[in-house]
Enzyme design. Structure first.
Site, PDB file in Angstrom:
ATOM      1  N   GLU A  65      52.440 -14.662  63.094  1.00 48.97           N
ATOM      2  CA  GLU A  65      53.691 -14.228  63.727  1.00 48.97           C
ATOM      3  C   GLU A  65      53.443 -13.004  64.581  1.00 48.97           C
ATOM      4  O   GLU A  65      53.053 -11.961  64.086  1.00 48.97           O
ATOM      5  CB  GLU A  65      54.760 -13.875  62.687  1.00 48.97           C
ATOM      6  CG  GLU A  65      56.092 -13.556  63.355  1.00 48.97           C
ATOM      7  CD  GLU A  65      57.026 -12.673  62.541  1.00 48.97           C
ATOM      8  OE1 GLU A  65      56.571 -11.987  61.614  1.00 48.97           O
ATOM      9  OE2 GLU A  65      58.218 -12.663  62.866  1.00 48.97           O
ATOM     10  N   ASP A 113      52.967 -13.123  58.321  1.00 53.55           N
ATOM     11  CA  ASP A 113      54.184 -12.442  58.735  1.00 53.55           C
ATOM     12  C   ASP A 113      53.866 -11.111  59.428  1.00 53.55           C
ATOM     13  O   ASP A 113      52.923 -10.424  59.045  1.00 53.55           O
ATOM     14  CB  ASP A 113      55.017 -12.192  57.470  1.00 53.55           C
ATOM     15  CG  ASP A 113      56.237 -11.360  57.738  1.00 53.55           C
ATOM     16  OD1 ASP A 113      57.092 -11.834  58.493  1.00 53.55           O
ATOM     17  OD2 ASP A 113      56.326 -10.239  57.200  1.00 53.55           O
TER      18      ASP A 113
HETATM   19  C1  NAG Z   1      59.998 -14.559  61.480  1.00 55.02           C
HETATM   20  C2  NAG Z   1      59.659 -13.692  60.313  1.00 55.02           C
HETATM   21  O1  NAG Z   1      58.934 -14.116  59.437  1.00 55.02           O
HETATM   22  N1  NAG Z   1      60.187 -12.513  60.259  1.00 55.02           N
HETATM   23  C3  NAG Z   1      59.927 -11.578  59.205  1.00 55.02           C
HETATM   24  C4  NAG Z   1      59.018 -10.536  59.709  1.00 55.02           C
HETATM   25  O2  NAG Z   1      58.732  -9.589  58.746  1.00 55.02           O
HETATM   26  C5  NAG Z   1      59.851  -8.916  58.222  1.00 55.02           C
HETATM   27  C6  NAG Z   1      59.343  -8.010  57.161  1.00 55.02           C
HETATM   28  O3  NAG Z   1      58.418  -8.659  56.329  1.00 55.02           O
HETATM   29  C7  NAG Z   1      60.900  -9.885  57.709  1.00 55.02           C
HETATM   30  O4  NAG Z   1      62.080  -9.188  57.443  1.00 55.02           O
HETATM   31  C8  NAG Z   1      61.196 -10.931  58.740  1.00 55.02           C
HETATM   32  O5  NAG Z   1      62.071 -11.897  58.244  1.00 55.02           O
END
Ligand code: NAG
Ligand code: NAG
Ligand code: NAG
Ligand code: NAG
Ligand code: NAG
Ligand code: NAG
Ligand code: NAG
Ligand code: CA
Ligand code: CA
Length: 588
Positions: A305, A232
């Site tokens: 990500e 993430d």
């Molecule tokens: C797509 C995804 O996983 N988004 C996450 C990215 O990180 C933030 C904080 O950890 C999350 O709020 C999101 O949902």
């Protein structure tokens, strides 16, 4: 007419010259499982509730693994299931080594893994490295400066304002969820950094103890039988090094918005995409590969990500000497359309952006949604959901589906009063719809019955989306034709077609609005995808794109509203497509 033909011809030439032709993949040795995998993202809170409390849970997921198997899924990625105060619905983890009680127990998790293995499904967990919850024991110890935890987080004294004499945050940096990225801690008498919510303090990756601890997290879950991780929020992992006086630099204004609390108000030069982040991903890859070397079994994968620009994202794949992530997520089908709107040329641009920048020998992947973006069917338009699912399934490499895309789920309509997402809650009733992510997180729609079959209980943690009476697995399974059935035929084609698994890819545009993709492999049938992204009927001549395509093409799969007939031959020299019509044809 002539002008467009010339123009499109020019586009093909440029496209194929720039590496759209992945001919080499057809000569590669046997592909590893993840290279042609179908990944499916489960948002556990909203997938299936097993005990009537209105909140999805692990036993709920286990009970639906057969559904995933039936869908053809290779690996399910679970959004965070770890102990969490649920400020950011699991992305604020207080214990990285245990399961959130409302989702179940470690025993439930083991049962899930066991059942998945029986079904030959792989399970991938979310790895949230940038921050913990402020309720984690690590943070509490760090607040108290306990030995070994003093520098677990990014702490700073802040600055004294020469005019007022007041203490101020060290920099002007902004968090994602609106407002300052610094929070004063009374007990420790310092600020801590949080690129996300106040309750999500950033871990300090310049501390080797933190780096080791997070590798321990990876090994722990690998030992529990998971097949890898979706990492993430990578861009904000590292921040710039402070100067000799321990001071961090301010960011400058972007001019993109005049809302000073919005993350886009300032640049993120010093708080995103630092080179050390790439190296950390390489280190995690080593953890996974070492595990395989010691314990044997299949490869476990690293999905990353990152919404960063191609020059940064592509480095995650690895360099000449070091392996990196198996698959840095490709969000171009989301981001290019967000910026420019849906059209054939913008889809082409999104495909180019990945395939023309991807290093040789790497595997592409295609994503159209997740729990942070409005539902694909709402974002692209319901009439385009089959076309978008086709792109994900037909382009070369791994596919990723966010739960509900297979049935064409649309956004929920969530009022300010019902809003629970911190990004929404940190704004106000006038602007929350710009920020809240609740609409794309509503409960999965299993049936047309009470609470869409998501729970037997009286209520759900978020209201259901409208339209579940018709958009649900039960109804779409029994209908003659449905988004779900189209999705399943795409998967079946993907699994059976050597051309899709090993073939080369070429694409271009016909008649301005029609995207054409050709997948071909020596001694196998050629597949042709045609999608009309325009609002007018278009008649195309496919031989303008590929001279060899002059004989009738046999229709394999068509979008829901198409009135054509599968199994029928169509003349490629004059093929008419209704607005939003999407077809897959074959030379066989
Ligand atoms: C797509 C995804 O996983 N988004 C996450 C990215 O990180 C933030 C904080 O950890 C999350 O709020 C999101 O949902
Ligand atoms: C975590 O942050 C919230 C919001 O600032 C605060 O109310 C809570 O007391 C904090 N918890 C700890 C353990 O610091
Ligand atoms: C000091 O505080 C004043 C009044 O709030 C403010 O206008 C000024 O920008 C601050 N100075 C700095 C260097 O932050
Ligand atoms: C590849 O990355 C590693 C780790 O970051 C680095 O040490 C090495 O110098 C890089 N190699 C090349 C060829 O860029
Ligand atoms: C490796 O993956 C394949 C394909 O999913 C599976 O059939 C096999 O059982 C796996 N092997 C192990 C040791 O898990
Ligand atoms: C394809 O193979 C050729 C010859 O083996 C090689 O030179 C080239 O770099 C490869 N291209 C890709 C994209 O892998
Ligand atoms: C793809 O090519 C590899 C290597 O030639 C081969 O092992 C594999 O079976 C092929 N897969 C398909 C589906 O043709
Ligand atoms: Ca439950
Ligand atoms: Ca960070």
């Amino acid at each position: 007419m002539r002008f467009f033909l010339l123009l499109t011809f020019f586009i093909f030439s440029v496209g194929s010259g720039n590496g759209c032709q992945l001919e080499n993949s057809s000569t590669e040795a046997t592909k590893d499982w993840w290279e042609t995998a179908q990944f499916y993202q489960i948002y556990p809170r909203s997938f299936k509730d097993s005990d009537g409390d209105g909140i999805g849970d692990l036993n709920g997921i286990t009970s639906k693994l057969e559904y995933l198997k039936d869908l053809g899924v290779t690996a399910a990625w679970l959004s965070p299931i770890f102990t969490s105060p649920m400020v950011d619905f699991g992305y604020d983890i207080s214990d990285f080594f245990d399961i959130q009680p409302e989702y179940g127990t470690l025993e439930d998790f083991r049962a899930l893994i066991k059942r998945a293995k029986e079904l030959d499904l792989k399970i991938i967990l979310d790895f949230v490295p940038n921050h913990s919850s402020n309720e984690s024991s690590w943070f509490k110890k760090s607040v108290k400066r306990e030995k070994g935890y003093e520098d677990y987080y990014v702490w700073h004294d802040g600055k004294i304002n020469a005019t007022t004499g007041d203490r101020e945050p060290p920099t002007n940096w902004l968090q994602y969820f609106r407002g300052s990225a610094w929070e004063w801690n009374e007990e420790r008498q310092q600020y801590y950094l949080h690129q996300f919510a106040v309750q999500q303090p950033d871990l300090n990756y310049r501390n080797p103890l933190v780096v080791d601890q997070m590798k321990r997290v990876l090994r722990y879950w690998l030992n529990e039988g998971v097949s890898g991780f979706r990492c993430d929020a990578l861009p904000p992992l590292f921040e710039v090094l402070p100067d000799a006086d321990g001071q961090f630099p301010d960011e400058v204004m972007t001019g993109a918005t005049d809302d000073p609390d919005d993350r886009d108000y300032l640049t993120t030069t010093y708080i995103e995409n630092q080179p050390e982040t790439i190296d950390m991903v390489y280190q995690w890859r080593t953890v996974l590969d070492d595990h395989k070397r010691i314990f044997g079994g299949n490869s476990s994968v690293l999905l990353i990500e990152t919404y960063s620009a191609a020059w940064f994202s592509m480095q995650f794949y690895g360099n000449r000497s070091t392996e990196g992530a198996h698959l840095p997520f490709n969000f171009n089908l989301i981001t290019v359309m967000e910026q420019k709107g849906l059209s054939a040329s913008h889809v082409q641009e999104a495909i180019d952006l990945w395939l023309n920048n991807m290093p040789a020998g790497r595997t592409a992947n295609w994503v159209i949604g997740n729990h942070d973006k409005r539902r694909a069917a709402s974002r692209y338009g319901e009439e385009h959901i089959d076309a978008m699912n086709m792109l994900v399934m037909i382009l070369p490499g791994a596919s990723v589906t966010y739960q509900g895309e297979e049935i064409g789920m649309t956004d929920g309509d969530i009022s300010w009063e019902d809003t629970v997402d911190p990004w929404g809650c940190n704004s106000n009733p006038d602007i929350y719809e710009q920020y809240t992510r609740d609409p794309e997180r509503t409960p999965f729609q299993w049936t047309s019955g009470s609470n869409a079959g998501f729970t037997d209980g009286p209520s759900t943690w978020l209201p259901l989306a409208d339209g579940y009476e018709t958009v649900n697995v039960e109804t779409e399974s029994s209908a003659d034709r449905s988004h779900l059935k189209i999705y399943k035929s795409l998967v079946a084609l993907r699994k059976s077609s050597k051309t899709l698994q090993n073939g080369s890819t070429k694409y271009g545009i016909l008649e301005e609005d029609v995207l054409v993709i050709r997948r071909s492999l020596t001694n196998s049938p050629t597949l042709v995808v045609l999608i009309n992204f325009g609002t007018e009927t278009k008649t195309v001549d496919v031989s303008q794109f590929d001279k060899s395509l002059t004989a009738n093409l046999n229709l394999l799969i068509r979008s829901l509203d198409s009135t054509k007939t599968e199994g029928t031959g169509y003349d490629p020299l004059s093929l008419s497509l209704e607005p939003a019509e999407a077809l897959i044809l074959t030379t066989e």
